[in-house]
Write a protein that holds these residues in place. Structure first.
Motif, mmCIF file in Angstrom:
data_model
loop_
_atom_site.group_PDB
_atom_site.id
_atom_site.type_symbol
_atom_site.label_atom_id
_atom_site.label_comp_id
_atom_site.label_asym_id
_atom_site.label_seq_id
_atom_site.Cartn_x
_atom_site.Cartn_y
_atom_site.Cartn_z
ATOM 1 N N ARG A 1 0.838 -1.205 0.000
ATOM 2 C CA ARG A 1 0.000 0.000 0.000
ATOM 3 C C ARG A 1 0.868 1.249 0.000
ATOM 4 N N HIS A 2 2.007 1.152 0.692
ATOM 5 C CA HIS A 2 2.900 2.308 0.766
ATOM 6 C C HIS A 2 3.412 2.682 -0.622
ATOM 7 N N TYR A 3 3.769 1.661 -1.413
ATOM 8 C CA TYR A 3 4.185 1.928 -2.795
ATOM 9 C C TYR A 3 3.041 2.515 -3.601
ATOM 10 N N PHE A 4 1.838 1.980 -3.411
ATOM 11 C CA PHE A 4 0.696 2.479 -4.179
ATOM 12 C C PHE A 4 0.389 3.921 -3.806
ATOM 13 N N PHE B 1 2.465 6.129 -5.904
ATOM 14 C CA PHE B 1 1.967 6.291 -7.276
ATOM 15 C C PHE B 1 0.837 7.312 -7.312
ATOM 16 N N THR B 2 -0.001 7.318 -6.286
ATOM 17 C CA THR B 2 -1.083 8.301 -6.217
ATOM 18 C C THR B 2 -0.522 9.715 -6.089
ATOM 19 N N MET B 3 0.489 9.864 -5.207
ATOM 20 C CA MET B 3 1.132 11.171 -5.033
ATOM 21 C C MET B 3 1.723 11.651 -6.348
ATOM 22 N N LYS B 4 2.346 10.711 -7.074
ATOM 23 C CA LYS B 4 2.997 11.079 -8.324
ATOM 24 C C LYS B 4 1.978 11.517 -9.363
ATOM 25 N N ALA B 5 0.813 10.869 -9.375
ATOM 26 C CA ALA B 5 -0.216 11.241 -10.344
ATOM 27 C C ALA B 5 -0.642 12.686 -10.123
ATOM 28 N N THR B 6 -0.801 13.077 -8.875
ATOM 29 C CA THR B 6 -1.166 14.454 -8.555
ATOM 30 C C THR B 6 -0.045 15.404 -8.954
ATOM 31 N N ALA B 7 1.189 15.046 -8.631
ATOM 32 C CA ALA B 7 2.338 15.905 -8.958
ATOM 33 C C ALA B 7 2.496 16.053 -10.467
ATOM 34 N N ALA B 8 2.197 14.978 -11.211
ATOM 35 C CA ALA B 8 2.341 15.024 -12.672
ATOM 36 C C ALA B 8 1.421 16.087 -13.261
ATOM 37 N N ALA C 1 3.151 4.158 -16.843
ATOM 38 C CA ALA C 1 4.346 3.507 -16.305
ATOM 39 C C ALA C 1 4.144 3.138 -14.838
ATOM 40 N N ASP C 2 3.525 4.038 -14.072
ATOM 41 C CA ASP C 2 3.254 3.745 -12.665
ATOM 42 C C ASP C 2 2.264 2.597 -12.539
ATOM 43 N N HIS C 3 1.296 2.553 -13.452
ATOM 44 C CA HIS C 3 0.329 1.460 -13.442
ATOM 45 C C HIS C 3 1.049 0.137 -13.654
ATOM 46 N N LEU C 4 2.031 0.154 -14.568
ATOM 47 C CA LEU C 4 2.813 -1.057 -14.821
ATOM 48 C C LEU C 4 3.573 -1.470 -13.564
ATOM 49 N N ARG C 5 4.136 -0.481 -12.850
ATOM 50 C CA ARG C 5 4.865 -0.783 -11.616
ATOM 51 C C ARG C 5 3.936 -1.415 -10.593
ATOM 52 N N GLN C 6 2.756 -0.824 -10.476
ATOM 53 C CA GLN C 6 1.793 -1.324 -9.493
ATOM 54 C C GLN C 6 1.352 -2.743 -9.835
ATOM 55 N N GLU C 7 1.031 -2.970 -11.097
ATOM 56 C CA GLU C 7 0.589 -4.295 -11.530
ATOM 57 C C GLU C 7 1.686 -5.334 -11.309
ATOM 58 N N THR C 8 2.911 -4.965 -11.613
ATOM 59 C CA THR C 8 4.030 -5.895 -11.421
ATOM 60 C C THR C 8 4.150 -6.290 -9.958
ATOM 61 N N LEU C 9 4.097 -5.291 -9.076
ATOM 62 C CA LEU C 9 4.188 -5.590 -7.643
ATOM 63 C C LEU C 9 3.049 -6.511 -7.215
ATOM 64 N N GLN C 10 1.848 -6.233 -7.713
ATOM 65 C CA GLN C 10 0.703 -7.051 -7.329
ATOM 66 C C GLN C 10 0.835 -8.482 -7.833
ATOM 67 N N GLN C 11 1.301 -8.620 -9.064
ATOM 68 C CA GLN C 11 1.481 -9.961 -9.617
ATOM 69 C C GLN C 11 2.513 -10.746 -8.818
ATOM 70 N N ILE C 12 3.620 -10.082 -8.489
ATOM 71 C CA ILE C 12 4.667 -10.744 -7.705
ATOM 72 C C ILE C 12 4.071 -11.245 -6.394
ATOM 73 N N SER C 13 3.294 -10.399 -5.737
ATOM 74 C CA SER C 13 2.764 -10.805 -4.440
ATOM 75 C C SER C 13 1.748 -11.930 -4.581
ATOM 76 N N ARG C 14 1.082 -12.037 -5.753
ATOM 77 C CA ARG C 14 0.131 -13.151 -5.955
ATOM 78 C C ARG C 14 0.860 -14.467 -6.181
#
Lengths: 362, 102
Positions: free
Chosen positions: A190-193, A196-203, A313-326
């Protein structure tokens, strides 16, 4: 008598980036006053010296009485003339001192203003938090509240990250069960996610800033890919630390790595095309005077596409992390998260060490 | 919208795109890498483009492009395509349409 008190000596020329439009001229040098040493005065030193000076000046008037006893033997008019001269000198000295102190007061106010602006610029240009990467006072210096907020929040994010890493380390070395360990894994993810939310706002505030990686440390920037870490790279970093793995897990992770690589390649090529399009838009019709603002406007619209790419790109990072954890068990996922955290910590430490120990040329 | 349904049913893999959209280009590159050749319909070159755009947004595509249809059904935008691919579910969907290895 010295009249150099008011000569303008520009002692400090501030950077335009700080948004200051006048240099601090007419900052009197101490050397202008009574011809003492000319080294740049510290405000406290100057004030101390001024106190001494005023004492010296007053001696000219209220000097020891024996001085006048000595004078009594000389012709009266000479004594009178001497006294008048002394009074005149003292008066001029007081006026000079007054003017000098006034200038010092003004300079002091100016200095405080400068310090505040510098502080503000630093907070925007430098990453606040764990990494002391002072090698670049980078950023343009314009006050962008969205970015200032992001800088602050990111600093806190890194601190929280360091806390979580240390908690995770302790948890893995203790004998807590999988259920509890799962909580650590979930809050870590969740901390990583959150990032990504913070970055979306900053972008949306300044996508160039985000893509420049100025908010990260130098070593992290070296590995940068569209606003952050490369997911396939991450997988390669983690793999050795996840053993032992079952055959199915190994296969799944391998397939994940390949899919990740393919997705990254596709996004990279899309970015190249976007580079091209933005460059063409900016370069179009350079020599025509009309439509200047239309040209700028057209380029501006293309920047929205950049925001989408960073998000993708952030979505890809998030999905990768989620897949790894699954794919992994709870304990493996916890080890993976710890390894990941320590990897980034190492990059930050490397940057901080690098910037504080400049290598000498051989 | 009729035109969307018609195009989707006529083409195994259909991508609604805009000629200037680089994310659409990225999705096309991905499909090429996976050995499929989607039909790409550029809505900025379609006189009915605005209506298609509105219809796609009503269907949930926030881009609104790229909008990907496989086997006549809406798969989604870039997010959905990427998620499917990372979870290993995209290739099975594409299998019927993949160019055979020579």
């Amino acid at each position: 008598m010295s009249t150099r008190m008011n000569s303008a000596s520009t002692q400090f020329v501030p950077s335009r980036r700080m948004g200051i439009h006048e240099p601090i001229h007419q900052m009197a040098m101490w050397g202008d006053f009574k011809g003492l040493d000319t080294s740049p005065p510290m405000i406290l030193e100057v004030e101390a010296k001024l106190d001494n000076q005023s004492e010296d000046t007053s001696h000219g008037i209220d000097g020891p009485s024996n001085k006048y006893d000595q004078e009594a033997s000389k012709p009266a008019d000479k004594v009178l003339r001497r006294l008048a001269q002394n009074r005149e000198a003292a008066r001029k000295s007081r006026l000079r001192k007054k003017a000098y102190v006034q200038q010092l007061e003004n300079s002091k106010v100016r200095l405080i203003q400068l310090e505040q602006e510098l502080d503000r610029a630093r907070r925007q240009g430098l990453h606040v938090g764990g990494a002391l990467d002072n090698s670049q006072l980078g950023y343009s210096g314009t006050t962008n509240p969205g970015i200032a907020t992001f800088e602050m929040e990111y600093g806190r994010w890194v601190e929280e990250q360091n806390r979580q890493i240390s908690d995770l380390k302790n948890a893995l070395h203790s004998d807590i069960g999988d259920v509890e360990l799962r909580l650590f894994v979930e809050s870590g993810m969740r901390h990583y996610f959150d990032l990504f939310t913070m970055k979306a706002t900053a972008a949306r505030s300044d996508v160039f800033y985000l893509m420049s990686g100025m908010w990260k440390t130098a070593a992290e920037r070296f590995f940068f890919w569209i606003g952050g870490f490369r997911p396939s790279e991450l997988l390669k970093v983690l793999l050795p630390h996840l053993e032992p793995l079952s055959e199915q897990q190994r296969l799944d992770l391998c397939n994940l790595g390949q899919s990740c690589q393919q997705a990254e390649d596709a996004l990279s090529q899309g970015m190249e095309k976007l580079h091209q399009i933005i460059a063409e838009t900016i370069a179009a019709r350079l020599l025509g005077d009309e439509n200047y603002y239309q040209q700028i406007g057209a380029a501006y619209e293309k920047l929205d596409a950049l925001v989408r790419f960073v998000g993708q790109a952030d979505h890809l990072r998030q999905e990768t992390l989620q897949q790894i954890s699954r794919i992994l068990t709870t304990r493996q996922a916890a080890r993976g998260l710890l390894a990941l955290g320590m990897y980034f910590q190492r990059l930050r430490d490397l940057s901080s060490h690098w910037s504080s120990h400049p290598r000498e040329s051989t | 919208m009729e035109k969307i349904v018609k195009l989707a049913s006529e083409n195994g893999i259909l991508i609604f795109s805009k000629s200037t959209c680089c994310l659409c280009y990225a999705v096309q590159i991905l499909f090429q890498e996976l050995r499929v050749h989607p039909r790409v319909h550029e809505i900025d070159h379609d006189p009915e483009g605005k209506e298609i755009e509105k219809a796609l947004m009503r269907m949930g595509c926030s881009g609104p492009v790229p909008a990907v249809f496989i086997g006549g059904k809406l798969v989604g935008s870039t997010n959905e395509v990427m998620s499917l691919h990372l979870s290993g579910s995209l290739i099975p969907l594409l299998k019927p349409y993949q160019a055979s290895l020579s």
